[in-house]
Design a protein around this motif. Structure first.
Motif, short mmCIF file in Angstrom:
data_model
loop_
_atom_site.label_atom_id
_atom_site.label_comp_id
_atom_site.label_asym_id
_atom_site.label_seq_id
_atom_site.Cartn_x
_atom_site.Cartn_y
_atom_site.Cartn_z
N TYR A 126 0.82 -1.20 0.00
CA TYR A 126 0.00 0.00 0.00
C TYR A 126 0.86 1.26 0.00
N SER A 127 0.36 2.27 -0.70
CA SER A 127 0.99 3.58 -0.70
C SER A 127 0.08 4.54 0.06
N GLN A 128 0.45 4.82 1.28
CA GLN A 128 -0.37 5.65 2.16
C GLN A 128 -0.59 7.04 1.59
N LYS A 129 0.37 7.51 0.80
CA LYS A 129 0.34 8.89 0.32
C LYS A 129 0.02 9.01 -1.17
N ASP A 130 -0.70 8.03 -1.73
CA ASP A 130 -0.97 8.08 -3.17
C ASP A 130 -2.20 8.89 -3.54
N GLY A 131 -2.86 9.51 -2.55
CA GLY A 131 -4.03 10.33 -2.81
C GLY A 131 -5.34 9.59 -2.65
N TRP A 132 -5.30 8.25 -2.79
CA TRP A 132 -6.50 7.43 -2.69
C TRP A 132 -7.11 7.49 -1.30
N TRP A 133 -6.26 7.62 -0.29
CA TRP A 133 -6.69 7.54 1.10
C TRP A 133 -6.93 8.91 1.73
N HIS A 134 -6.88 9.95 0.89
CA HIS A 134 -6.99 11.31 1.41
C HIS A 134 -8.31 11.55 2.14
N ASN A 135 -9.39 11.00 1.62
CA ASN A 135 -10.71 11.21 2.24
C ASN A 135 -11.22 9.98 2.98
N LYS A 136 -10.32 9.00 3.22
CA LYS A 136 -10.69 7.82 4.00
C LYS A 136 -10.45 8.12 5.47
N THR A 137 -11.52 8.16 6.24
CA THR A 137 -11.42 8.57 7.64
C THR A 137 -10.79 7.49 8.49
N TYR A 138 -9.87 7.91 9.37
CA TYR A 138 -9.32 7.03 10.39
C TYR A 138 -9.93 7.41 11.74
N VAL A 252 8.70 -3.37 4.80
CA VAL A 252 7.58 -2.95 3.95
C VAL A 252 7.03 -1.67 4.56
N ASP A 253 7.14 -0.56 3.82
CA ASP A 253 6.89 0.77 4.37
C ASP A 253 5.84 1.48 3.52
N SER A 254 4.69 1.79 4.12
CA SER A 254 3.61 2.45 3.36
C SER A 254 3.89 3.92 3.09
N ALA A 255 4.77 4.54 3.87
CA ALA A 255 5.08 5.96 3.71
C ALA A 255 6.57 6.19 3.92
N PRO A 256 7.41 5.75 2.98
CA PRO A 256 8.86 5.80 3.18
C PRO A 256 9.43 7.21 3.26
N GLY A 257 8.65 8.20 2.81
CA GLY A 257 9.14 9.57 2.92
C GLY A 257 9.38 9.96 4.36
#
Length: 519
Positions: A126-138, A252-257
């Protein structure tokens, strides 16, 4: 036919104009993208080609007929990606910057139709920062999205799917809905509580103690364990394997930045075809790297870290049950024995069982290994650095039986109480698990199996032998042998001798599963 001078001049001019026109056409700014026919949810990679040399920045704007989707700031990434969230004709505009007042603009229409399947599987990244999850509420309470604060959730999803757990419940957005209460404002996700809670639901196990030595980490990786750990301050990632040479940990890193920006005194590595490792100077050197213009962040990546760095961070294990009883995972055990052990299976209470009915699920033998503590002063439990295990000041008593996870030339690695550690082979010896039938009985006093007066367990078959423990009347035991008036028995994880007058035997040999009084 001969051509006069004027004709020759006209021909030269025509050729020159054609050359200039071709050069101009070739030098026009452009945006290319792939795949050619993208779908919603698919990664779209774009490349901006400036008209001339000297471009110093580019600015992305993404829109549909409904309006602007994204409008960015200047960046230096002329190759970038985005992940469309719905079907539409997208217009991507790139403003190329050559100087303060020197810019050019180029646009392209990207038709997006259809949708790709949900990202899932044992190798999902998963890419946490790919824009897909921007409006997915945690955390709705704290107004936090999965993109902003979901690293522990993405890591949990990575872990579960690599353990073979499938279904909608293990997808990041569903996990976020279920565990939104784990987010703490100002601190992020309580990863320890998240893993214990999720473990109860999904059938994996974790531990309060972090693994903080290279030696122990190596053992756990060999047993097929994975780790959800704080790779840098404020960021959680998955460690799921050890290199063949034992020096590097696969991450395995979802947000390597976040890792790249915060990591100190450590390097990220890639493995070359010859098996050697090389440190990278930028995330873009890691295979599969994408930079997403909507978030200004890198997408999920897999890479390697030094084992020594991971040990210093402290790593929280996530593992499947190491023991099974009749195919059911053993979630905990109270004690071990060569004849009887007391364990609890998922959703059940503790029960005494034949140890021979237990199977080992880790790498290696299917049969559990046992060790008997034989040191005169017991066996000290040590951590991987050779120091006494924190919180366990007393030695493991003589006569105690323990499961063994790994055997080295000088030590046994064992679980003890709610911890793990090493004991010296000079203070313990391996013992076999009995495959034979055995007799069981109850500790008794004057023929009564109830009461509080303790019965002494001795090191040898003699009333003068050293005491190694005590049992109350009613304690169930299994019989190993007899020497005169004394029986060698096992009870509650301790092996020792008691006088026959303190033992009420069952009438026949049995499996020891029906005597639970006294415990």
């Amino acid at each position: 036919m001969k051509m006069n001078r004027f004709g020759k001049l006209l021909l030269c001019l025509a050729v020159l104009l054609l050359v200039l026109a071709g050069a101009t056409a070739a030098a026009e700014a452009a945006i290319t993208f792939s795949p050619e026919n993208p779908k919603a949810g698919e990664y779209i990679d774009v490349t901006v080609e400036p008209e001339r040399e000297g471009a110093v920045a580019v600015r992305y704007t993404l829109s549909t007929k409904s309006g602007t989707v994204f409008k960015g700031e200047d960046c230096t990434h002329f190759t970038a990606s985005f992940r469309p969230r719905e079907q539409a004709n997208y217009t991507l505009t790139a403003t190329i910057v050559y100087g303060k007042k020197d810019t050019e603009t180029v646009s392209v229409t990207i038709p997006v139709s259809g949708s790709v399947p949900v990202q899932e599987g044992e190798d999902v990244l998963y890419s946490q920062k790919d824009g897909w999850w921007h409006n997915k509420t945690y955390s709705k309470k704290h107004h936090r999205s999965l993109e902003k604060a979901g690293c522990a959730i993405f890591t949990l999803s990575h872990v579960l799917q690599r353990m073979g757990v499938t279904g909608e419940d293990v997808l990041p957005d569903k996990l976020a809905e279920r565990y939104s209460g784990m987010y703490i404002e100002g601190r992020g996700t309580d990863n320890e509580r998240l893993l214990f809670t999720a473990g109860d639901r999904f059938g994996f196990q974790t531990h309060q103690d972090l693994i903080e030595s290279e030696k122990e980490l190596t053992t756990w990786f060999k047993q097929g364990c994975r780790f959800s750990f704080m790779i840098v301050i404020g960021h959680i990632a998955l460690a799921d394997g050890l290199s063949e040479d034992g020096t590097k940990v696969h991450v395995v890193d979802s947000a390597p930045g976040a890792t790249w920006e915060r990591i100190k005194k450590a390097s990220l590595y890639i493995q070359k075809e010859d098996g050697t490792f090389t440190a990278v100077t930028s995330p873009e050197e890691i295979p599969g790297c994408r930079w997403f213009f909507e978030s200004g962040e890198y997408g999920g990546l897999e890479y390697w870290l030094d084992l020594s760095y991971c040990a210093k961070q402290g790593m929280r294990p996530v593992r499947q049950a190491w023991l099974q009883l009749n195919g059911q995972p053993v979630t905990s055990f109270e004690y071990a024995g060569s004849l009887m052990s007391k364990v609890a299976v998922s959703g059940g209470e503790s029960q005494r069982v034949n140890t021979r009915d237990l199977t080992w699920t880790t790498n290696g033998s299917d049969t559990p290994q046992l060790a008997l503590v034989t040191g005169k002063k017991g066996a000290a439990l040590l951590d991987g650095n050779g120091k006494k295990k924190a919180g366990i000041s007393k030695a493991i008593p003589y006569g105690t039986m323990v499961f063994v996870l790994e055997t080295t030339d000088k030590q046994f690695y064992i679980p003890w109480r709610d911890s793990f550690g090493y004991i010296s082979r000079d203070a313990a010896e391996l013992i076999s698990i009995s495959e034979d039938s055995f007799r069981t009985g109850l500790v008794s006093l004057n023929g009564r199996t109830a009461g509080t007066a303790p019965i002494t367990v001795r090191k040898e078959p003699s009333a003068k032998a050293k005491s190694i423990g005590e049992w109350k009347p009613g304690t169930p035991v299994a019989v190993l042998g007899q020497d005169g008036e004394f029986y060698l028995v096992e009870g509650k994880g301790l092996r020792g001798w008691i006088n026959n007058k303190y033992l009420t035997l069952e009438g026949a040999e049995n499996d020891g599963q029906k005597i639970d009084k006294g415990e």
